[in-house]
Design an enzyme around this catalytic site. Structure first.
Site, PDB file in Angstrom:
ATOM      1  N   ASN A  18      24.655 -66.273  33.460  1.00 32.13           N
ATOM      2  CA  ASN A  18      25.219 -66.778  32.186  1.00 32.13           C
ATOM      3  C   ASN A  18      26.715 -66.817  32.414  1.00 32.13           C
ATOM      4  O   ASN A  18      27.309 -65.766  32.712  1.00 32.13           O
ATOM      5  CB  ASN A  18      24.830 -65.802  31.089  1.00 32.13           C
ATOM      6  CG  ASN A  18      25.166 -66.251  29.674  1.00 32.13           C
ATOM      7  OD1 ASN A  18      25.096 -65.419  28.776  1.00 32.13           O
ATOM      8  ND2 ASN A  18      25.463 -67.512  29.441  1.00 32.13           N
TER       9      ASN A  18
ATOM     10  N   ASN B 199      30.265 -71.508  22.098  1.00 33.18           N
ATOM     11  CA  ASN B 199      29.249 -72.129  22.949  1.00 33.18           C
ATOM     12  C   ASN B 199      29.784 -73.409  23.572  1.00 33.18           C
ATOM     13  O   ASN B 199      30.824 -73.940  23.165  1.00 33.18           O
ATOM     14  CB  ASN B 199      27.999 -72.453  22.105  1.00 33.18           C
ATOM     15  CG  ASN B 199      27.223 -71.215  21.717  1.00 33.18           C
ATOM     16  OD1 ASN B 199      26.926 -70.365  22.552  1.00 33.18           O
ATOM     17  ND2 ASN B 199      26.909 -71.104  20.441  1.00 33.18           N
TER      18      ASN B 199
ATOM     19  N   CYS C 188      27.599 -62.062  21.945  1.00 33.53           N
ATOM     20  CA  CYS C 188      27.192 -62.505  23.289  1.00 33.53           C
ATOM     21  C   CYS C 188      27.068 -61.258  24.159  1.00 33.53           C
ATOM     22  O   CYS C 188      28.100 -60.633  24.476  1.00 33.53           O
ATOM     23  CB  CYS C 188      28.234 -63.465  23.858  1.00 33.53           C
ATOM     24  SG  CYS C 188      27.814 -64.103  25.493  1.00 33.53           S
ATOM     25  N   GLY C 189      25.829 -60.904  24.482  1.00 37.35           N
ATOM     26  CA  GLY C 189      25.600 -59.650  25.212  1.00 37.35           C
ATOM     27  C   GLY C 189      26.140 -59.710  26.634  1.00 37.35           C
ATOM     28  O   GLY C 189      26.896 -58.828  27.066  1.00 37.35           O
ATOM     29  N   ASN C 190      25.799 -60.772  27.366  1.00 36.00           N
ATOM     30  CA  ASN C 190      26.332 -60.912  28.731  1.00 36.00           C
ATOM     31  C   ASN C 190      27.847 -61.037  28.692  1.00 36.00           C
ATOM     32  O   ASN C 190      28.557 -60.505  29.553  1.00 36.00           O
ATOM     33  CB  ASN C 190      25.718 -62.150  29.416  1.00 36.00           C
ATOM     34  CG  ASN C 190      24.240 -61.988  29.710  1.00 36.00           C
ATOM     35  OD1 ASN C 190      23.793 -60.897  30.057  1.00 36.00           O
ATOM     36  ND2 ASN C 190      23.474 -63.042  29.552  1.00 36.00           N
TER      37      ASN C 190
ATOM     38  N   ASN D  13      23.600 -62.373  16.086  1.00 35.55           N
ATOM     39  CA  ASN D  13      23.344 -63.812  16.172  1.00 35.55           C
ATOM     40  C   ASN D  13      21.831 -64.003  16.055  1.00 35.55           C
ATOM     41  O   ASN D  13      21.063 -63.116  16.373  1.00 35.55           O
ATOM     42  CB  ASN D  13      23.901 -64.425  17.465  1.00 35.55           C
ATOM     43  CG  ASN D  13      23.334 -63.757  18.722  1.00 35.55           C
ATOM     44  OD1 ASN D  13      22.721 -62.697  18.667  1.00 35.55           O
ATOM     45  ND2 ASN D  13      23.505 -64.414  19.846  1.00 35.55           N
TER      46      ASN D  13
ATOM     47  N   HIS E 255      17.936 -64.937  16.477  1.00 35.90           N
ATOM     48  CA  HIS E 255      16.985 -65.161  17.580  1.00 35.90           C
ATOM     49  C   HIS E 255      15.577 -65.346  17.039  1.00 35.90           C
ATOM     50  O   HIS E 255      15.171 -64.680  16.077  1.00 35.90           O
ATOM     51  CB  HIS E 255      17.004 -63.968  18.547  1.00 35.90           C
ATOM     52  CG  HIS E 255      18.255 -63.878  19.364  1.00 35.90           C
ATOM     53  ND1 HIS E 255      18.383 -64.466  20.590  1.00 35.90           N
ATOM     54  CD2 HIS E 255      19.448 -63.305  19.088  1.00 35.90           C
ATOM     55  CE1 HIS E 255      19.606 -64.231  21.055  1.00 35.90           C
ATOM     56  NE2 HIS E 255      20.271 -63.539  20.167  1.00 35.90           N
TER      57      HIS E 255
ATOM     58  N   ASN F 192      18.731 -69.018  18.593  1.00 40.29           N
ATOM     59  CA  ASN F 192      18.446 -68.942  20.019  1.00 40.29           C
ATOM     60  C   ASN F 192      16.947 -68.686  20.170  1.00 40.29           C
ATOM     61  O   ASN F 192      16.399 -67.849  19.419  1.00 40.29           O
ATOM     62  CB  ASN F 192      19.251 -67.785  20.638  1.00 40.29           C
ATOM     63  CG  ASN F 192      20.743 -67.968  20.416  1.00 40.29           C
ATOM     64  OD1 ASN F 192      21.387 -68.789  21.053  1.00 40.29           O
ATOM     65  ND2 ASN F 192      21.293 -67.210  19.466  1.00 40.29           N
TER      66      ASN F 192
ATOM     67  N   GLU G 142      19.322 -71.477  24.413  1.00 38.94           N
ATOM     68  CA  GLU G 142      20.409 -70.951  23.587  1.00 38.94           C
ATOM     69  C   GLU G 142      20.966 -71.991  22.617  1.00 38.94           C
ATOM     70  O   GLU G 142      21.199 -73.152  22.986  1.00 38.94           O
ATOM     71  CB  GLU G 142      21.559 -70.443  24.474  1.00 38.94           C
ATOM     72  CG  GLU G 142      21.310 -69.104  25.108  1.00 38.94           C
ATOM     73  CD  GLU G 142      22.610 -68.463  25.553  1.00 38.94           C
ATOM     74  OE1 GLU G 142      23.629 -68.605  24.848  1.00 38.94           O
ATOM     75  OE2 GLU G 142      22.602 -67.808  26.620  1.00 38.94           O
TER      76      GLU G 142
ATOM     77  N   CYS H 155      20.400 -64.532  28.834  1.00 40.40           N
ATOM     78  CA  CYS H 155      20.945 -64.367  27.484  1.00 40.40           C
ATOM     79  C   CYS H 155      20.804 -62.899  27.122  1.00 40.40           C
ATOM     80  O   CYS H 155      19.682 -62.388  26.999  1.00 40.40           O
ATOM     81  CB  CYS H 155      20.172 -65.241  26.492  1.00 40.40           C
ATOM     82  SG  CYS H 155      20.753 -65.101  24.785  1.00 40.40           S
ATOM     83  N   GLY H 156      21.925 -62.205  26.968  1.00 37.44           N
ATOM     84  CA  GLY H 156      21.903 -60.764  26.729  1.00 37.44           C
ATOM     85  C   GLY H 156      21.350 -60.400  25.361  1.00 37.44           C
ATOM     86  O   GLY H 156      20.438 -59.574  25.232  1.00 37.44           O
TER      87      GLY H 156
ATOM     88  N   GLY I  69      19.544 -62.285  23.674  1.00 41.38           N
ATOM     89  CA  GLY I  69      18.158 -62.765  23.695  1.00 41.38           C
ATOM     90  C   GLY I  69      17.216 -61.751  24.316  1.00 41.38           C
ATOM     91  O   GLY I  69      16.087 -61.563  23.843  1.00 41.38           O
TER      92      GLY I  69
HETATM   93  N1  API Z   1      24.243 -69.045  22.189  1.00 43.77           N
HETATM   94  C1  API Z   1      24.453 -67.782  21.443  1.00 43.77           C
HETATM   95  C2  API Z   1      25.769 -67.101  21.895  1.00 43.77           C
HETATM   96  C3  API Z   1      25.709 -66.593  23.342  1.00 43.77           C
HETATM   97  C4  API Z   1      24.661 -65.540  23.522  1.00 43.77           C
HETATM   98  C5  API Z   1      24.240 -65.248  24.958  1.00 43.77           C
HETATM   99  N2  API Z   1      24.946 -65.962  26.006  1.00 43.77           N
HETATM  100  C6  API Z   1      24.214 -63.742  25.223  1.00 43.77           C
HETATM  101  O1  API Z   1      24.443 -63.315  26.375  1.00 43.77           O
HETATM  102  O2  API Z   1      23.908 -62.996  24.263  1.00 43.77           O
HETATM  103  C7  API Z   1      24.543 -68.107  19.933  1.00 43.77           C
HETATM  104  O3  API Z   1      24.941 -69.231  19.593  1.00 43.77           O
HETATM  105  O4  API Z   1      24.211 -67.213  19.128  1.00 43.77           O
END
Ligand code: API
Length: 276
Positions: free
Chosen positions: A13, A66, A75-77, A159, A161, A192, A210, A219-220, A222
């Site tokens: 990511n 994004n 964003c976890g990662n 965020n 999911h 997501n 995502e 996706c962290g 996720g």
């Molecule tokens: N696309 C996600 C943000 C990045 C999350 C993802 N890259 C992670 O590592 O959590 C959103 O719009 O909520």
């Protein structure tokens, strides 16, 4: 405007990381989308803008954008990348950091093996956090999309999911069903979409479509949401290895009312600057 940046990745990511503390950086949605372009720009899944903390208990604040320029709450990662960045740039020497985003605060620990563990806080099921039109506080929901009924878990990690179980991660309909569920009317802020194959009670395989990007290598948030959803359906133990196309994350969740912990890597790829 010349914008120095650091390109980073957390199990594939990938991020453009900008220190907006040392120099104020103002980018509009069109500029972010242009920078995200993998042929005409830097190329990234998310832009991470590191800012001064907005409240006393945080060491750093970061905002997440994004690839389509939309702003996300978590964003976890990216959190692991920000933690690594501020340490490697000498912006802090703390071994434990507190980071904040627009929707979450988290503590980070640098492990001896170079991995980073993030306390991601408690998953949230309140409808206002996971923008759903569902009334009940169930753990799973049935939603119809294009004539097919899907059983989904809906979880917010700051965020939104939507998680559904598949038998084979390789053939999971990520490109077909991902956009449909992500933009489903039940998710006014989109979502997501995680496709989870349960290998056994301590391991899953996951692919994530995502919001604002499309399918990413990892996706962290996720991974956290998938473990929460799987555990609520009594499919998973407290500690779960999550195999994503870009690598592995280790997620731990003791159950409702408890924090989710995520452990994984984050690496610098290159330093650069761009005139935009
Ligand atoms: N696309 C996600 C943000 C990045 C999350 C993802 N890259 C992670 O590592 O959590 C959103 O719009 O909520």
């Amino acid at each position: 405007m010349i914008v120095p940046f650091t390109k980073m990745q957390g199990i594939g990511n990938d991020f453009m990381v900008v220190d907006a503390i040392s120099q104020p950086v103002y980018l509009n949605q069109a500029q972010i989308s242009q920078l995200a372009h993998r042929n005409f720009g830097v190329g990234f899944d998310q832009l991470l803008m590191i800012e001064a903390p907005q409240h006393p208990e945080a060491d750093f604040h970061f905002r997440i954008f994004n690839a389509d320029g939309s702003e996300a709450g978590h964003c976890g990662n990216g959190a692991r990348a920000v933690a690594k960045y501020v340490r490697q740039k000498g912006l802090t020497w703390k071994r434990e950091l507190r980071l904040s985003t627009n929707t979450a605060t988290m503590s980070t620990v640098f492990e001896d093996n170079g991995l980073v563990t993030i306390n991601m806080g408690k998953p949230r099921f309140e409808p206002e956090k996971v923008p759903l039109r569902f009334a009940e506080q169930a753990d799973t929901y049935m939603i119809d999309a294009e004539g097919i009924r899907y059983k989904i878990g809906a979880v917010s990690m700051g965020n939104p999911h939507c998680v559904l179980q598949v038998n084979d991660i390789v053939t999971a309909p990520v490109q077909k069903v991902g956009p449909i569920l992500s933009q489903h009317s039940y998710f006014p802020a989109q979502a997501n979409v995680g496709f989870m194959q349960v290998v056994d009670t301590s391991e899953i395989k996951l692919r994530v479509f995502e919001r604002g990007v499309g399918e990413t290598l990892a996706c962290g948030t996720g991974a956290c949401a998938a473990v929460v959803a799987g555990r609520l359906q009594n499919l998973l133990d407290e500690k779960v290895k999550v195999g994503l196309p870009g690598g592995n994350l280790w997620i731990r969740w003791a159950g409702k009312g408890r924090n989710v912990y995520m452990t994984g890597s984050a690496k610098v790829v290159f330093e650069g600057q761009i005139d935009i």
